[in-house]
Structures are given as structure tokens and as C-alpha cells.
Scaffold this motif. Structure first.
Motif: not given
Length: 112
Positions: A31-32, A35, A39, A53-54, A79, A84
Motif C-alpha cells: 500500500d505504501k 501511495k 501521489q 486517499c489514505g 491506499w 486509490c
């Protein structure tokens, strides 16, 4: 590979290979990375929607009299869960989820 572009701006952005269409993208979680890539502009969500998102969370607590001092509220999308989701995510950069979580991941990340 099929090329994808930041925010679908084909004239002014760097092209990258689109994520392969496979269930492995759901079962191998990172998920990181979703993200970071979202972004950076490679996201299923539009640039206007990425801000949601987040999700943010506030924790609810009560004093000894039962009075709420803080309230928990979650909003937005997680995320790695549509919308997302990175359009350039590669499952090989994720970690395989536990088998017991497969059905829930498929339900939340595919059947939306």
C-alpha cells in the motif's frame, strides 16, 4: 508493455509500463508503493480524488463520566483499494498476503 502516463497527460509526462492485469496485484500487497505512485500521478483516481486517499482517523475516548473527549471518524479511501490504486504497480514489489486473507482482499479490492 502498454504505456500509461501521469494524470493521462500524454504530451507532457513520462510514460511508464501499465500494471499487468492479474490477481497477483491484489494478493501481493504494498500500500505504501500505491501511495507513492499515486501521489506521483500514476493513479486510477483522478488528481482531484487522490486527496481523499489514505483517510484520516481521530480516536474516540471517554472520561470516567462517559463524556466523549475525541470522536473517531474515518473518511476517504485506503491506499491499494480502488480508486486509490497505482496504474503502474508491479505485484513483484509487494508482499504476499496470508492465504486466510485472500477472500477478503479480493472482495475489497476487486469486487467494488
Amino acid at each position: 508493455c502498454k504505456l500509461t502516463y501521469k494524470d493521462e497527460d500524454k504530451l507532457n509526462s513520462k510514460a511508464r509500463c501499465e500494471s499487468p492485469r492479474t490477481l497477483l496485484n491484489v494478493l501481493y500487497k504494498n500500500d505504501k508503493l500505491h501511495k507513492e505512485q499515486c501521489q506521483d500521478g500514476y493513479c486510477q483516481a483522478s488528481s482531484d480524488l487522490v486527496q481523499f486517499c489514505g483517510g484520516d482517523k481521530l480516536v474516540s475516548t471517554e472520561d470516567e463520566f462517559g463524556n466523549v473527549t475525541e470522536t473517531e471518524s474515518t473518511y476517504g479511501f485506503s491506499w491499494g483499494v480502488p480508486p486509490c490504486v497505482s496504474t503502474v504497480y508491479d505485484w513483484r514489489e509487494g508482499e504476499l498476503a496470508e492465504e486466510k486473507d485472500f477472500a477478503d482482499l479480493i472482495k475489497k479490492r476487486v469486487c467494488v
